[in-house]
Design a protein around this motif. Structure first.
Motif, PDB file in Angstrom:
ATOM      1  N   TYR A 392     -13.747  13.317 -17.809  1.00  0.00           N
ATOM      2  CA  TYR A 392     -12.744  14.095 -17.076  1.00  0.00           C
ATOM      3  C   TYR A 392     -13.418  15.314 -16.465  1.00  0.00           C
ATOM      4  CZ  TYR A 392      -8.570  16.579 -15.778  1.00  0.00           C
ATOM      5  OH  TYR A 392      -7.608  17.213 -15.045  1.00  0.00           O
ATOM      6  N   ARG A 425      -6.531   8.694 -26.405  1.00  0.00           N
ATOM      7  CA  ARG A 425      -5.298   8.858 -25.623  1.00  0.00           C
ATOM      8  C   ARG A 425      -4.113   9.139 -26.531  1.00  0.00           C
ATOM      9  NH1 ARG A 425      -5.897   7.469 -20.065  1.00  0.00           N
ATOM     10  NH2 ARG A 425      -3.795   8.293 -19.826  1.00  0.00           N
ATOM     11  N   LEU A 428      -3.819  12.579 -26.784  1.00  0.00           N
ATOM     12  CA  LEU A 428      -4.817  12.793 -25.734  1.00  0.00           C
ATOM     13  C   LEU A 428      -5.814  13.854 -26.215  1.00  0.00           C
ATOM     14  CD1 LEU A 428      -5.897  12.362 -22.868  1.00  0.00           C
ATOM     15  CD2 LEU A 428      -4.256  14.072 -22.063  1.00  0.00           C
ATOM     16  N   PRO A 441      -4.457  18.377 -24.382  1.00  0.00           N
ATOM     17  CA  PRO A 441      -3.493  18.809 -23.356  1.00  0.00           C
ATOM     18  C   PRO A 441      -2.151  18.105 -23.542  1.00  0.00           C
ATOM     19  CG  PRO A 441      -5.532  17.959 -22.387  1.00  0.00           C
ATOM     20  CD  PRO A 441      -5.570  17.617 -23.826  1.00  0.00           C
ATOM     21  N   VAL A 444       0.374  15.853 -18.318  1.00  0.00           N
ATOM     22  CA  VAL A 444      -0.551  15.086 -17.480  1.00  0.00           C
ATOM     23  C   VAL A 444       0.166  14.602 -16.217  1.00  0.00           C
ATOM     24  CG1 VAL A 444      -1.914  14.236 -19.435  1.00  0.00           C
ATOM     25  CG2 VAL A 444       0.020  12.894 -18.629  1.00  0.00           C
ATOM     26  N   TYR A 459       4.821  15.494 -13.149  1.00  0.00           N
ATOM     27  CA  TYR A 459       3.992  15.544 -14.362  1.00  0.00           C
ATOM     28  C   TYR A 459       4.796  15.046 -15.558  1.00  0.00           C
ATOM     29  CZ  TYR A 459       6.272  19.991 -15.582  1.00  0.00           C
ATOM     30  OH  TYR A 459       7.182  20.962 -15.900  1.00  0.00           O
ATOM     31  N   ALA A 462       1.958  14.191 -22.187  1.00  0.00           N
ATOM     32  CA  ALA A 462       0.765  13.352 -22.377  1.00  0.00           C
ATOM     33  C   ALA A 462       1.046  12.189 -23.317  1.00  0.00           C
ATOM     34  CB  ALA A 462      -0.378  14.203 -22.919  1.00  0.00           C
ATOM     35  N   LEU A 475      -6.399  10.474 -13.951  1.00  0.00           N
ATOM     36  CA  LEU A 475      -5.767  11.441 -14.855  1.00  0.00           C
ATOM     37  C   LEU A 475      -5.973  12.883 -14.385  1.00  0.00           C
ATOM     38  CD1 LEU A 475      -4.272  11.397 -17.663  1.00  0.00           C
ATOM     39  CD2 LEU A 475      -6.496  11.945 -18.660  1.00  0.00           C
ATOM     40  N   VAL A 477      -4.956  16.670 -16.023  1.00  0.00           N
ATOM     41  CA  VAL A 477      -4.346  17.280 -17.210  1.00  0.00           C
ATOM     42  C   VAL A 477      -4.058  18.746 -16.919  1.00  0.00           C
ATOM     43  CG1 VAL A 477      -5.582  15.691 -18.728  1.00  0.00           C
ATOM     44  CG2 VAL A 477      -6.477  17.983 -18.384  1.00  0.00           C
TER      45      VAL A 477
END
Ligand code: NCD
Length: 497
Positions: A392, A425, A428, A441, A444, A459, A462, A475, A477
């Motif tokens: 990421y 995930r 997350l 976070p 997302v 949004y 997550a 993705l 975040v």
């Protein structure tokens, strides 16, 4: 794999086979140091120590001189252009054009990785903040091996400041790879950081079990009653070891502890409805001490508080039956946690550990500079297969939660984006590629919002079904809902209150 021109930033940059090969080479270097004087002739090592050092710096420099090479040095940030606001990347590029190899110690976590990314020559991490110190781990493992002990099955207790001691962080990853059983007995408030423990379980398939006293006290002489107990949970990288019969260990209580030769009993706490395990006796093969990393504690007063309950190794403690054959290890420098009265004890290893620094670092410099070849056929090696986590990396969004991480420093943010591995995930979890600290976070979005229509720029939580489904490449975040809104995202129906 060949080690020439590679960098050593974390202990995981070396496979188990490469570590073994370096040890054999170190044996050779120690046996005939005079024969090595031509190996690195004409090569220059830059020794950049922006934190105090005696052993690490001088053993690297002595090692390079013994190999016939030369050394250039910078030891004070205040006397280098870093004090003028120069970035680490710029410094790395420049020093990389003067020297054939760089050894760096820096107070920021992840600094060595940045130097390795920009220098264009091999870089060795000689300690980056509280993060890692991989060459100390090589000295530690080499010492244990020289004493005729195998790392597999070794019962090793790590004692003291496990929170900020970087040597223990590198050490436990290596111990885990070789299949040791590790007991953590930290000073109060100095426990092993969460992200290090998580890496043990995610990367090395270790299982953690907490072992507590009923009253929560660590009593002197009753070692170790308040501890975290860690054992290999699956076969993973034990392939190079002949006996893999005791893998797949599940700590479920006394029986398993007994299997490891640790005498324990179960206590049932009625009011808490909890089982607790008490150790009667635990024979410890190696006791690895850390000093309180005072310079890394925030306020001075905190250091004073932490000092109060800090464990001490002295003659009285070592009289305990469980320490009969214990190797007492310490990366040094020591302060009050290791009494001078045990220096002459044959179990005390710390001056040997420091002395081995020269042949170990000679071996390492020689192979990274290509003066000696160490090639381990991949099929014979047992490098833990690195998990290929998605990355990421975006301009906006989250930052590493570690204030001491190189990615959060004013001089570095000019050219560097925070970068994370998406290690899970559910929940997350992003792991900083520089310092290994993690964040979770809550919100997302997908960069591929529905039909590209702005009204679909939404949004989500997550952990919502929708949030979990977003492909890593898409993705985005957010640290907070406010941030999502600032970036013109609207809440979707997949927001948990
Ligand atoms: C250690 C370090 O600098 O992390 N020392 C060393 O390199 N031998 C340990 C310490 O400072 O406590």
């Amino acid at each position: 794999m060949n080690l020439t021109n590679r960098s050593l930033v974390t202990i995981d940059d070396l496979s188990d086979g490469e570590i073994e090969a370096l040890f054999s080479l170190a044996d050779e270097m120690a046996e005939s140091p005079a024969d090595q004087a031509g190996l690195c002739q004409g090569k220059i090592m830059a020794s950049l120590f922006f934190e105090p050092s005696t052993r690490t710096r001088l053993s690297f420099e002595a090692g390079m001189l013994r190999l016939g090479g030369r050394v250039i040095t910078a030891v004070d940030i205040g006397a280098s252009s870093l004090a003028k606001g120069e970035s680490i990347a710029d410094m790395a590029r420049v020093v990389g054009s003067y020297a054939d190899i760089i050894v760096i110690r820096h107070p920021w976590e992840g600094a060595a990785r940045v130097v390795a990314d920009y220098a264009g020559v091999p870089v060795i991490n000689a300690g980056d903040g509280s993060h890692e110190h991989p060459t100390q781990t090589l000295c530690d493992l080499y010492t244990i091996r020289k004493e005729g002990r195998a790392i597999k099955g070794l019962r090793i207790a790590l004692w003291g400041d496990l929170k900020r001691g970087r040597t223990v962080h590198s050490l436990i990853y290596a111990l885990a790879r070789f299949g040791a059983t590790i007991l953590f007995s930290a000073g109060a408030g100095l426990e092993m950081p969460e992200h290090v423990l998580r890496k043990l379980t995610t990367e090395y398939a270790y299982k953690l079990t907490e072992v507590k006293t009923l009253d929560g006290e660590v009593k002197r002489g009753l070692f170790p009653l308040d501890a975290m107990y860690v054992t290999p949970d699956s076969p993973h990288q034990l392939a190079m070891l002949s006996d893999i019969s005791d893998i797949n260990i599940q700590i479920q209580g006394v029986e398993t502890l007994k299997k490891h030769g640790i005498d324990a009993w179960l206590h049932y706490n009625v009011s808490e409805n909890e089982f607790e395990i008490k150790l009667k006796r635990a024979e410890i093969d190696t006791l690895y001490m850390m000093r309180l990393q005072k310079e890394r504690q925030a306020p001075a007063a905190e250091g004073q508080e932490l000092k109060k309950g800090y464990p001490v190794v002295d003659k009285k403690l070592l009289r305990g039956k469980m320490f009969e054959k214990t190797l007492v290890m310490h990366p040094l420098p020591r302060v009050d946690e290791l009494a001078c009265e045990v220096d002459a004890d044959p179990r005390s290893m710390y001056f040997k550990q420091a002395a081995y620094g020269v042949p170990i670092r000679m071996a390492l410099l020689a192979v990274l500079l290509g003066a000696r070849e160490v090639t381990i056929p991949e099929e014979e090696d047992s490098l833990i297969p690195k998990i290929d986590y998605p990355v990421y990396k975006r301009d906006s969004g989250v930052k590493c939660p570690n204030r001491n991480c190189v990615s959060n420093q004013e001089t570095e943010v000019r050219y560097m984006k925070p970068e994370f591995k998406i290690v899970s995930r559910e929940p997350l979890t992003l792991r900083c590629i520089y310092c290994d600290h993690e964040l979770h976070p809550q919100f997302v979005a997908s960069s591929d919002w529905h039909q590209g229509k702005l009204e679909n720029k939404k949004y989500h939580s997550a952990d919502s079904q929708f949030g979990r489904k977003i492909r890593p490449a898409n993705l985005i975040v957010f640290a907070s809902e406010d941030e999502a809104r600032t970036q013109q995202f609207k809440p979707s129906s997949h927001i948990r209150p």
